[in-house]
Design a protein around this motif. Structure first.
Motif, PDB file in Angstrom:
ATOM      1  N   GLY A 217       0.820  -1.205   0.000  1.00 32.04           N
ATOM      2  CA  GLY A 217       0.000   0.000   0.000  1.00 32.04           C
ATOM      3  C   GLY A 217       0.854   1.255   0.000  1.00 32.04           C
ATOM      4  N   ALA A 218       1.909   1.276   0.828  1.00 28.20           N
ATOM      5  CA  ALA A 218       2.805   2.432   0.866  1.00 28.20           C
ATOM      6  C   ALA A 218       3.595   2.556  -0.427  1.00 28.20           C
ATOM      7  CB  ALA A 218       3.757   2.317   2.062  1.00 28.20           C
ATOM      8  N   ALA A 219       3.977   1.421  -1.031  1.00 30.28           N
ATOM      9  CA  ALA A 219       4.704   1.473  -2.300  1.00 30.28           C
ATOM     10  C   ALA A 219       3.835   2.076  -3.402  1.00 30.28           C
ATOM     11  CB  ALA A 219       5.172   0.068  -2.688  1.00 30.28           C
ATOM     12  N   LEU A 220       2.561   1.695  -3.439  1.00 27.59           N
ATOM     13  CA  LEU A 220       1.649   2.292  -4.421  1.00 27.59           C
ATOM     14  C   LEU A 220       1.468   3.784  -4.162  1.00 27.59           C
ATOM     15  CD1 LEU A 220      -1.172  -0.397  -4.808  1.00 27.59           C
ATOM     16  CD2 LEU A 220       0.537   0.257  -6.501  1.00 27.59           C
ATOM     17  N   GLY A 221       1.349   4.164  -2.889  1.00 27.51           N
ATOM     18  CA  GLY A 221       1.225   5.578  -2.556  1.00 27.51           C
ATOM     19  C   GLY A 221       2.448   6.363  -2.998  1.00 27.51           C
ATOM     20  N   SER A 222       3.645   5.799  -2.802  1.00 29.06           N
ATOM     21  CA  SER A 222       4.863   6.464  -3.257  1.00 29.06           C
ATOM     22  C   SER A 222       4.887   6.575  -4.776  1.00 29.06           C
ATOM     23  CB  SER A 222       6.098   5.690  -2.770  1.00 29.06           C
ATOM     24  OG  SER A 222       6.261   5.812  -1.378  1.00 29.06           O
ATOM     25  N   PHE A 223       4.430   5.526  -5.459  1.00 30.39           N
ATOM     26  CA  PHE A 223       4.409   5.550  -6.927  1.00 30.39           C
ATOM     27  C   PHE A 223       3.498   6.663  -7.450  1.00 30.39           C
ATOM     28  CE2 PHE A 223       2.207   4.214 -10.827  1.00 30.39           C
ATOM     29  CZ  PHE A 223       3.286   4.146 -11.700  1.00 30.39           C
ATOM     30  N   PHE A 224       2.274   6.722  -6.935  1.00 28.88           N
ATOM     31  CA  PHE A 224       1.346   7.767  -7.392  1.00 28.88           C
ATOM     32  C   PHE A 224       1.863   9.159  -7.046  1.00 28.88           C
ATOM     33  CE2 PHE A 224      -2.021   4.330  -7.053  1.00 28.88           C
ATOM     34  CZ  PHE A 224      -2.166   4.202  -8.422  1.00 28.88           C
ATOM     35  N   THR A 225       2.440   9.301  -5.857  1.00 27.40           N
ATOM     36  CA  THR A 225       2.968  10.605  -5.442  1.00 27.40           C
ATOM     37  C   THR A 225       4.111  11.052  -6.349  1.00 27.40           C
ATOM     38  OG1 THR A 225       2.348  10.150  -3.142  1.00 27.40           O
ATOM     39  CG2 THR A 225       3.958  11.893  -3.523  1.00 27.40           C
ATOM     40  N   ALA A 290      -3.805  12.333   0.309  1.00 26.08           N
ATOM     41  CA  ALA A 290      -3.908  11.758  -1.032  1.00 26.08           C
ATOM     42  C   ALA A 290      -2.630  12.056  -1.803  1.00 26.08           C
ATOM     43  CB  ALA A 290      -5.112  12.320  -1.772  1.00 26.08           C
ATOM     44  N   PRO A 291      -2.211  11.161  -2.697  1.00 30.00           N
ATOM     45  CA  PRO A 291      -0.987  11.402  -3.482  1.00 30.00           C
ATOM     46  C   PRO A 291      -1.023  12.676  -4.310  1.00 30.00           C
ATOM     47  CG  PRO A 291      -1.618   9.085  -3.612  1.00 30.00           C
ATOM     48  CD  PRO A 291      -2.742   9.798  -2.916  1.00 30.00           C
ATOM     49  N   ILE A 292      -2.226  13.123  -4.718  1.00 33.56           N
ATOM     50  CA  ILE A 292      -2.289  14.342  -5.518  1.00 33.56           C
ATOM     51  C   ILE A 292      -1.776  15.538  -4.711  1.00 33.56           C
ATOM     52  CG2 ILE A 292      -4.703  14.689  -4.876  1.00 33.56           C
ATOM     53  CD1 ILE A 292      -3.059  15.673  -8.201  1.00 33.56           C
ATOM     54  N   ALA A 293      -2.148  15.601  -3.435  1.00 32.10           N
ATOM     55  CA  ALA A 293      -1.668  16.696  -2.583  1.00 32.10           C
ATOM     56  C   ALA A 293      -0.185  16.535  -2.267  1.00 32.10           C
ATOM     57  CB  ALA A 293      -2.482  16.754  -1.295  1.00 32.10           C
ATOM     58  N   GLY A 294       0.213  15.318  -1.940  1.00 32.55           N
ATOM     59  CA  GLY A 294       1.632  15.084  -1.665  1.00 32.55           C
ATOM     60  C   GLY A 294       2.502  15.335  -2.874  1.00 32.55           C
ATOM     61  N   GLY A 295       2.007  14.959  -4.066  1.00 31.93           N
ATOM     62  CA  GLY A 295       2.782  15.181  -5.277  1.00 31.93           C
ATOM     63  C   GLY A 295       2.982  16.656  -5.582  1.00 31.93           C
ATOM     64  N   VAL A 296       1.946  17.468  -5.347  1.00 31.60           N
ATOM     65  CA  VAL A 296       2.072  18.907  -5.590  1.00 31.60           C
ATOM     66  C   VAL A 296       3.100  19.522  -4.639  1.00 31.60           C
ATOM     67  CG1 VAL A 296       0.852  21.106  -5.509  1.00 31.60           C
ATOM     68  CG2 VAL A 296      -0.264  19.118  -6.513  1.00 31.60           C
ATOM     69  N   VAL A 297       3.048  19.128  -3.368  1.00 34.55           N
ATOM     70  CA  VAL A 297       4.004  19.659  -2.390  1.00 34.55           C
ATOM     71  C   VAL A 297       5.430  19.246  -2.744  1.00 34.55           C
ATOM     72  CG1 VAL A 297       4.716  19.562   0.025  1.00 34.55           C
ATOM     73  CG2 VAL A 297       2.299  19.780  -0.545  1.00 34.55           C
ATOM     74  N   ILE A 367       3.835  14.455   6.245  1.00 36.61           N
ATOM     75  CA  ILE A 367       3.170  14.377   7.544  1.00 36.61           C
ATOM     76  C   ILE A 367       2.313  15.622   7.767  1.00 36.61           C
ATOM     77  CG2 ILE A 367       3.577  14.396  10.039  1.00 36.61           C
ATOM     78  CD1 ILE A 367       5.951  12.600   9.606  1.00 36.61           C
ATOM     79  N   MET A 368       2.799  16.774   7.318  1.00 39.07           N
ATOM     80  CA  MET A 368       2.065  18.017   7.515  1.00 39.07           C
ATOM     81  C   MET A 368       0.730  18.027   6.768  1.00 39.07           C
ATOM     82  SD  MET A 368       3.731  19.786   9.644  1.00 39.07           S
ATOM     83  CE  MET A 368       2.725  21.253   9.475  1.00 39.07           C
ATOM     84  N   ILE A 369       0.632  17.317   5.644  1.00 38.48           N
ATOM     85  CA  ILE A 369      -0.613  17.317   4.873  1.00 38.48           C
ATOM     86  C   ILE A 369      -1.451  16.072   5.151  1.00 38.48           C
ATOM     87  CG2 ILE A 369       0.382  18.729   3.052  1.00 38.48           C
ATOM     88  CD1 ILE A 369       0.594  16.186   1.372  1.00 38.48           C
ATOM     89  N   GLY A 370      -1.125  15.336   6.206  1.00 34.08           N
ATOM     90  CA  GLY A 370      -1.992  14.260   6.655  1.00 34.08           C
ATOM     91  C   GLY A 370      -1.712  12.899   6.082  1.00 34.08           C
ATOM     92  N   MET A 371      -0.583  12.680   5.395  1.00 34.11           N
ATOM     93  CA  MET A 371      -0.312  11.367   4.834  1.00 34.11           C
ATOM     94  C   MET A 371       0.273  10.409   5.858  1.00 34.11           C
ATOM     95  SD  MET A 371       0.933  12.065   0.910  1.00 34.11           S
ATOM     96  CE  MET A 371       0.505  10.393   0.406  1.00 34.11           C
ATOM     97  N   VAL A 372       0.152  10.773   7.119  1.00 31.98           N
ATOM     98  CA  VAL A 372       0.560   9.890   8.206  1.00 31.98           C
ATOM     99  C   VAL A 372      -0.617   9.079   8.721  1.00 31.98           C
ATOM    100  CG1 VAL A 372       0.103  11.518  10.084  1.00 31.98           C
ATOM    101  CG2 VAL A 372       1.981   9.870  10.309  1.00 31.98           C
ATOM    102  N   PHE A 383      -6.012  10.091  -6.176  1.00 32.64           N
ATOM    103  CA  PHE A 383      -6.998  10.785  -5.350  1.00 32.64           C
ATOM    104  C   PHE A 383      -7.457   9.938  -4.157  1.00 32.64           C
ATOM    105  CE2 PHE A 383      -7.241  12.546  -9.600  1.00 32.64           C
ATOM    106  CZ  PHE A 383      -7.226  13.905  -9.371  1.00 32.64           C
ATOM    107  N   ASP A 384      -6.983   8.695  -4.060  1.00 29.92           N
ATOM    108  CA  ASP A 384      -7.358   7.823  -2.944  1.00 29.92           C
ATOM    109  C   ASP A 384      -6.454   8.074  -1.749  1.00 29.92           C
ATOM    110  OD1 ASP A 384      -9.316   6.674  -4.506  1.00 29.92           O
ATOM    111  OD2 ASP A 384      -8.037   5.018  -5.173  1.00 29.92           O
ATOM    112  N   PRO A 385      -6.985   7.974  -0.528  1.00 32.40           N
ATOM    113  CA  PRO A 385      -6.129   8.127   0.657  1.00 32.40           C
ATOM    114  C   PRO A 385      -5.026   7.067   0.665  1.00 32.40           C
ATOM    115  CG  PRO A 385      -8.455   8.212   1.251  1.00 32.40           C
ATOM    116  CD  PRO A 385      -8.405   7.775  -0.184  1.00 32.40           C
ATOM    117  N   SER A 386      -3.844   7.477   1.000  1.00 38.61           N
ATOM    118  CA  SER A 386      -2.710   6.546   1.015  1.00 38.61           C
ATOM    119  C   SER A 386      -1.594   7.146   1.846  1.00 38.61           C
ATOM    120  CB  SER A 386      -2.224   6.251  -0.409  1.00 38.61           C
ATOM    121  OG  SER A 386      -1.693   7.423  -0.994  1.00 38.61           O
ATOM    122  N   THR A 387      -0.571   6.354   2.026  1.00 34.40           N
ATOM    123  CA  THR A 387       0.653   6.819   2.668  1.00 34.40           C
ATOM    124  C   THR A 387       1.810   6.494   1.751  1.00 34.40           C
ATOM    125  OG1 THR A 387       1.943   6.750   4.722  1.00 34.40           O
ATOM    126  CG2 THR A 387       1.034   4.671   3.927  1.00 34.40           C
TER     127      THR A 387
END
Length: 437
Positions: A217-225, A290-297, A367-372, A383-387
Motif C-alpha cells: 500500500g505504501a509502495a503504491l502511494g509512493s508511486f502515485f505521489t 492523497a498522493p495528488i496533494a503530496g505530489g504537488v508539495v 506528515i504536515m498534509i496528513g499522509m501519516v 486521489f485515494d487516501p494513502s501513505t
C-alpha cells in the motif's frame, strides 16, 4: 665590495639546495598525510555505511518469513452456508473466527478454563479468519469438507519461533506464557508450526496486527505521489531553465529570480509541508492524505533542484553548437529545441531523477498534509487516501509491538533499494547519453 670566494659560493649553493630539499620533503610529507587523511575519511564513512546496512538487514531480513500454524478445520455446510446455495453473502458473512476457535479447542481438548482458552486463541492471528474466508470464497468446494489449513500465527508466536523472545527466561519476563509455550512445543513436535515465505508483506497494506501488515500500500502511494511530482516538476523545471539560460535578459530581475531559486533549494522541507497545508488543502481543497496533494508539495520542493540541474546541463553544451545553428539560419527557438535541448536532456534527466529520489525519501512535508494516517486499503488512483514508504516506516517505528521492529527495518531496506535503483538509473543515463566535447 669584496667578491665571494669559490668555497663560499659552493657553501651557499649547498645551503640553498638543502633548504629546497627540506622544503620539498615537508611538502611531500604534507601531501602524503593529506592523502592518508582522505583515505581514512573514506574508510570511516564506508565503515559507518557497512554498520548501518548490516544492522538494518540483520533486523529486517526475518520480515520475509512468517510463522504459520496448521489446523484441521471442519467446514460444515450448516455453519458456512445454511441455505446450501453457497451464495457470496453467506460465504462472506460466516463466523470464521468461531470456526478457527473450535478447531483450536479440538486440537487441544484439555483446555477447558476460560482464561486458558483466551491464551489458546492468542496463538492465531486475529487476521486468520480473513485468510480462511478468502480461501473459502476462492474455492467454495471446500464447504462440507474437513481441510488442513496453514493459518498465520500471532506476532508473539512468530517472534518466539524466530528467536526474538527467549524461552529460557522466567515467565514473568516474557510475553509468551508457560501454557502457550507448552502448546507451541506440542505443535513443533507434530510439525504443525513452520515459517513460510511472507508474501503478505509484499502484497498487502498496513494493519494494526504486525503479522498482517504489508508494504505494498505504501509502495503504491509512493508511486502515485512520484508520478504527480514528475508530471508537474519536470516540464515546469525544464522550461524555466531553458528560459532563464537561453532567452531571459540579464538584468536585476533575472538575478533576483536566480538567487531565490538557489535559496529555495536550501529551504527546509517542512516549510513546503506548511505551504501545502495552508494553500493546497485549505484554499484549493485538495483531498487530505492523497498522493495528488503530496505530489504537488513535493513538486514545489523538487523544482529548484531540477531547475539548477537543467541550467547546468544547458551550460555544458558548447557555444559552437548554438553558433553553427544560428549561422545556417535557424531561429533561437529552433536552435534550442532542435540542437541544444536534445544534447542537454541527459543531464536534465539525471538531475530530475536525483530530485525524485530526494522526494521519495521525504517525510516531514507529507506528515504536515496528513499522509501519516492509518491506511489499510490499497490506493487505486492519486486521489485515494494513502501513505508513502518513509511515512509507513515512521508509523511502524512508533508502534509498540516487537514484531514491528523487523517490519520497520524491512521497510527501510525496500526504500533503500528504490533509492539505489533511482540513483543507478541516473548514473546509467549519464553514461549512456553523455557527450564529451
Amino acid at each position: 665590495m669584496t667578491a665571494q670566494t669559490p668555497n663560499a659560493e659552493g657553501i651557499e649553493r649547498q645551503n640553498t639546495a638543502e633548504l629546497v630539499r627540506s622544503g620539498l620533503a615537508r611538502r611531500y610529507a604534507a601531501e602524503r598525510r593529506f592523502i592518508w587523511y582522505g583515505r581514512a575519511a573514506i574508510a570511516v564513512a564506508l565503515m559507518f555505511l557497512i554498520v548501518l546496512i548490516v544492522s538494518v538487514v540483520a533486523q529486517g531480513w526475518s520480515a520475509v518469513l512468517q510463522t504459520k500454524i496448521n489446523l484441521t478445520i471442519p467446514l460444515p455446510v450448516e455453519k458456512v452456508s445454511p441455505s446450501g446455495n453457497l451464495t457470496e453473502d453467506e460465504l462472506r458473512g460466516t463466523d470464521y473466527n468461531g470456526i478457527i476457535k473450535q478447531a483450536l479447542r479440538d486440537r487441544f481438548p484439555e483446555v477447558t478454563n476460560r482464561k486458558e482458552k483466551r491464551a489458546l486463541y492468542d496463538l492465531i492471528s486475529q487476521g486468520a479468519s480473513f485468510e480462511l474466508r478468502d480461501m473459502v470464497m476462492e474455492d467454495p468446494s471446500l464447504v462440507g469438507r474437513t481441510v488442513d489449513v496453514w493459518l498465520t500465527a500471532s506476532d508473539d508466536v512468530d517472534q518466539l519461533i524466530k528467536g526474538a523472545i527467549d524461552r529460557d527466561v522466567p515467565e514473568e519476563q516474557r510475553i509468551v506464557k508457560n501454557n502457550q509455550l507448552t502448546w507451541i512445543e506440542d505443535l513443533e513436535a507434530s510439525e504443525s508450526i513452520e515459517t513460510h515465505f511472507n508474501t503478505r508483506f509484499f502484497t498487502a497494506g498496513d494493519s494494526r496486527e504486525p503479522e498482517m501488515a504489508g508494504i505494498w500500500g505504501a509502495a503504491l502511494g509512493s508511486f502515485f505521489t512520484l508520478m504527480v511530482t514528475l508530471v508537474l516538476a519536470f516540464p515546469l523545471g525544464v522550461t524555466t531553465a531553458v528560459y532563464l539560460e537561453e532567452f531571459a535578459p540579464k538584468n536585476r530581475w533575472t538575478d533576483l529570480i536566480e538567487v531565490n531559486i538557489n535559496n529555495l533549494a536550501a529551504v527546509p522541507s517542512i516549510i513546503f509541508g506548511l505551504l501545502g497545508l495552508a494553500v493546497f488543502l485549505q484554499v484549493f481543497g485538495l483531498p487530505r492524505s492523497a498522493p495528488i496533494a503530496g505530489g504537488v508539495v513535493l513538486a514545489l520542493m523538487t523544482l529548484p533542484t531540477i531547475i539548477i540541474a537543467s541550467r547546468a546541463a544547458l551550460k555544458s553544451v558548447p557555444p559552437s553548437i548554438r553558433e553553427a545553428a544560428l549561422g545556417v539560419g535557424a531561429s533561437r527557438l529552433q536552435t534550442v529545441t532542435h540542437h541544444v535541448l536534445p544534447l542537454a536532456m541527459p543531464g536534465m534527466l539525471t538531475g530530475s531523477i536525483i530530485g525524485m529520489a530526494q522526494a521519495l525519501g521525504e517525510t516531514a512535508p507529507l506528515i504536515m498534509i496528513g499522509m501519516v494516517a492509518f491506511i489499510v486499503d490499497l490506493p487505486s488512483s492519486p486521489f485515494d487516501p494513502s501513505t508513502v514508504l518513509p511515512v509507513q516506516i515512521y508509523i511502524w517505528a512508533d508502534s509498540p509491538e516487537r514484531a514491528f521492529v523487523e517490519r520497520t527495518s524491512a521497510g527501510i531496506i525496500v526504500l533503500l533499494i528504490f533509492l539505489v535503483l533511482m540513483n543507478l538509473s541516473a548514473v546509467m543515463l549519464r553514461k549512456r547519453f553523455e557527450k564529451r566535447w
